[in-house]
Scaffold this motif. Structure first.
Motif, PDB file in Angstrom:
ATOM      1  N   GLY A 272       2.286  -9.215  10.289  1.00 29.08           N
ATOM      2  CA  GLY A 272       3.641  -8.696  10.167  1.00 29.08           C
ATOM      3  C   GLY A 272       3.664  -7.340   9.501  1.00 29.08           C
ATOM      4  O   GLY A 272       2.645  -6.856   8.985  1.00 29.08           O
ATOM      5  N   GLN A 273       4.835  -6.707   9.507  1.00 26.26           N
ATOM      6  CA  GLN A 273       5.039  -5.427   8.818  1.00 26.26           C
ATOM      7  C   GLN A 273       5.550  -5.763   7.429  1.00 26.26           C
ATOM      8  O   GLN A 273       6.749  -5.935   7.201  1.00 26.26           O
ATOM      9  CB  GLN A 273       6.036  -4.556   9.579  1.00 26.26           C
ATOM     10  N   PHE A 274       4.626  -5.864   6.463  1.00 25.80           N
ATOM     11  CA  PHE A 274       4.992  -6.313   5.115  1.00 25.80           C
ATOM     12  C   PHE A 274       5.933  -5.317   4.438  1.00 25.80           C
ATOM     13  O   PHE A 274       6.888  -5.689   3.780  1.00 25.80           O
ATOM     14  CB  PHE A 274       3.729  -6.508   4.271  1.00 25.80           C
ATOM     15  N   SER A 275       5.655  -4.036   4.577  1.00 26.31           N
ATOM     16  CA  SER A 275       6.523  -2.991   4.054  1.00 26.31           C
ATOM     17  C   SER A 275       6.459  -1.828   5.021  1.00 26.31           C
ATOM     18  O   SER A 275       5.762  -1.872   6.030  1.00 26.31           O
ATOM     19  CB  SER A 275       6.100  -2.558   2.640  1.00 26.31           C
ATOM     20  N   VAL A 276       7.197  -0.775   4.700  1.00 30.18           N
ATOM     21  CA  VAL A 276       7.299   0.340   5.637  1.00 30.18           C
ATOM     22  C   VAL A 276       5.945   0.950   5.960  1.00 30.18           C
ATOM     23  O   VAL A 276       5.725   1.484   7.039  1.00 30.18           O
ATOM     24  CB  VAL A 276       8.260   1.411   5.078  1.00 30.18           C
TER      25      VAL A 276
END
Length: 615
Positions: A272-276
């Motif tokens: 997933g995209q944990f942060s930007v």
């Protein structure tokens, strides 16, 4: 004679058809074009197999009044609409991409430049089916080495930039316009601005590496993409048992985000995209200590595999010898080991509390005496190399607990660099250290302003009241989860900036969080932002801000490095959060509502929890 003519005509027809097909295969079919301001890159992508092995002959032509430069891509077809981008960043002001001619097929890229921008800064590269143009020098001191691993979960070199791009709306295009392409590539949002003919886009740009495919294998996960990948020190979580690998400066394709892939009957992986600017790979498995990252020799793909199931011979096609050994003494705490090889090396990496293990799967020979002599008087003095069963070498480097480790791979895959920074020697403190309860995290919450210091005021609403309310909510949620919380103020009193710092230093917290409400002379401005000052506070700022940005429906204004007194003078990692703008009528109404205050408190607590899970 007539038969001869017909035969000749037939040959010409066949030959023409053959030539058409042959030339068609050489056409460079451009399928997308993107611009990344964080790394000053333009990425022009082609249909699979149309780029071939040779970068098209590209020459830059410079023009004046206005200053601009262009280059042509010969034998190229633009399969997307012509592009017209305008930027508010320095260096490149505008980019236009169009089909310049069709016979011959030529695509022209025109760049409008600042007067002081030199076209000598533009570099061309080819990665897979992409032409990459870099518009400035790499931030790396030595661009030959690409970082592959780091212990730190945050670095000042991380890309974390919010930019605005305006692009004309072409009303006849309902699909495939540049806004939609960029939106898909960068997971952005589009907002309508004052002009009906212009679209505004807030871009979150972080494309040092782009993951476009995940493939599971027996006891392994293969990550494919392009760019330069860096893996951070893994984390082990429980209930259920899983191991987490974060990849910094990485963007994950939308179609694979948060999907679960089965590895076998008992194990699975989710990405997933944990942060930007960070991708997170989570492998649910009872064998968490067995999974390690294995790097391809071009650093373009990553295999995370159970070490016991790895078949080394399946990872490479060419064997290599270890040729040279080099020690670099960076400072009195940090040494770097550089090993060079006859051919590109495929290696696995394992990091424990007291040693580094590097598996050199396709390396068969080395000089033990030279190796020992080179590193005898360094942090690598106890390092050993041993033969693995079948083929390959195992490099083991004992290290002190709390050492910082980084590894780098040469651009050609023929060199491996390992950097170790030893922990500072403990010096007896002048003042006694407060002993913390075992396993309990200490947090100081600083409610901005108070008493005679009302902070920002609009329509009779005071910043000090909002910050105290939200801070108390954060305190209650944290205490409920077992944190030890200290408040710099619990009621409407004045507390000086120096006293706030003193309260924090006396309690020796793990983190310091200051909560404020923003204000502007421009009433249309809204949004949340997070400030930090010291480098060790960056990870806390990123993690908490990421939680706020995902939970609060407001403009994401990003991170700022700011020298506010309380986050500059506190010893612990410290951040200052601006939870919204009191100067905007709509946002002010939200800030005083129960829902916005409780949602903000929950988001801050979630960010704090995520921070401690990483550290």
């Amino acid at each position: 004679m007539k038969k001869l003519f017909i035969l000749l005509l037939f040959i010409i027809t066949v030959f023409s058809t053959f030539c058409s097909k042959a030339f068609a295969e050489d056409i460079f079919k451009i399928t997308s074009a993107n611009f990344d301001t964080s790394n000053s890159m333009m990425i022009i992508s082609a249909q699979d197999n149309t780029l071939g092995q040779i970068l098209p002959d590209v020459k830059i032509v410079t023009l004046e009044n206005p200053k601009r430069a262009y280059f042509d891509i010969n034998s190229a077809i633009l399969t997307i609409p012509k592009q017209d981008w305008t930027f508010n960043s320095a260096g490149i002001k505008q980019v236009k991409i169009s089909q310049f001619t069709t016979n011959p097929d030529v695509v022209r890229v025109v760049m409008y430049l600042d007067e002081d921008f030199s076209t000598s800064n533009i570099k061309f590269m080819k990665i897979k089916n992409n032409i990459i143009l870099k518009f400035k020098n790499s931030i790396c001191q030595n661009p030959y080495f690409q970082q592959t691993y780091r212990d730190e979960h945050a670095s000042s070199s991380d890309f974390y930039e919010y930019m605005t791009i305006y692009t004309p709306i072409k009303k006849e295009i309902t699909e495939n316009n540049i806004v939609e392409q960029l939106q898909e590539a960068f997971n952005t949002t589009v907002q309508q601005v004052t002009s009906p003919d212009v679209e505004k886009m807030q871009l979150r740009l972080n494309t040092k590496y782009y993951i476009d495919r995940v493939t599971t294998k027996p006891n392994a996960v293969l990550i494919n993409g392009f760019g330069s990948l860096t893996v951070e020190k893994p984390m082990i979580l429980t209930n259920p048992t899983r191991i987490v690998f974060d990849m910094s400066n990485t963007l994950v394709a939308q179609n694979i985000r948060n999907k679960e892939f089965k590895i076998n009957e008992t194990e699975s992986v989710k990405i997933g995209q944990f942060s930007v600017n960070k991708a997170r790979i989570v492998i649910t498995t009872p064998n968490v200590e067995k999974y390690i990252p294995i790097y391809a020799n071009d650093n373009q793909s990553l295999l995370i595999a159970n070490i016991n199931s790895v078949i080394p011979s399946s990872l490479y096609s060419t064997s290599a010898d270890m040729l040279t050994y080099n020690l670099e003494e960076i400072n009195n705490q940090t040494d770097a080991m550089t090993l060079s090889f006859s051919h590109p090396v495929v290696h696995g990496f394992d990091r424990t509390n007291d040693e580094i293990i590097i598996y050199l799967y396709n390396v068969s020979r080395f000089n033990e005496e030279t190796f020992k002599n080179t590193f005898a008087k360094s942090l690598f003095s106890k390092a050993t190399i041993s033969l693995m069963s079948g083929n390959g070498l195992k490099l083991t480097i004992p290290i002190d607990k709390d050492s910082l480790v980084n590894t780098y791979l040469g651009a050609d895959g023929k060199a491996l660099k390992i950097s170790v920074k030893a922990p500072k020697k403990q010096i007896a403190p002048v003042t006694p250290i407060i002993k913390k309860p075992s396993g309990v995290k200490r947090v100081v919450i600083d409610a901005g302003h108070g008493g005679t210091d009302c902070g920002a005021i609009r329509n009779g609403i005071n910043e000090k009241d909002i910050t105290l309310d939200v801070s108390k909510r954060v305190e209650a949620l944290l205490k409920k989860q077992g944190y030890q919380v200290t408040m710099t103020r619990t009621n409407d009193i004045y507390v000086s900036l120096a006293d706030r710092v003193s309260i924090s230093e006396t309690n020796a917290p793990d983190i310091f969080v200051s909560i404020h409400v923003n204000s502007s002379t421009k009433p249309e401005i809204t949004g949340i932002e997070t400030h930090y000052y010291h480098q060790e506070s960056l990870n806390l700022a990123q993690t908490v801000h990421s939680s706020l940005a995902s939970k609060i429906q407001s403009n994401n204004r990003g991170l700022f490095k700011s020298k506010f007194y309380v986050i500059n003078h506190t010893t612990a990692p410290a951040i200052l959060i601006e939870i919204g703008f009191i100067s905007n009528d709509n946002e002010r109404a939200q800030l005083v509502s129960e829902k916005r205050k409780q949602d903000t408190a929950k988001a801050i607590v979630e960010g704090i929890n995520n921070y401690f899970k990483q550290n």
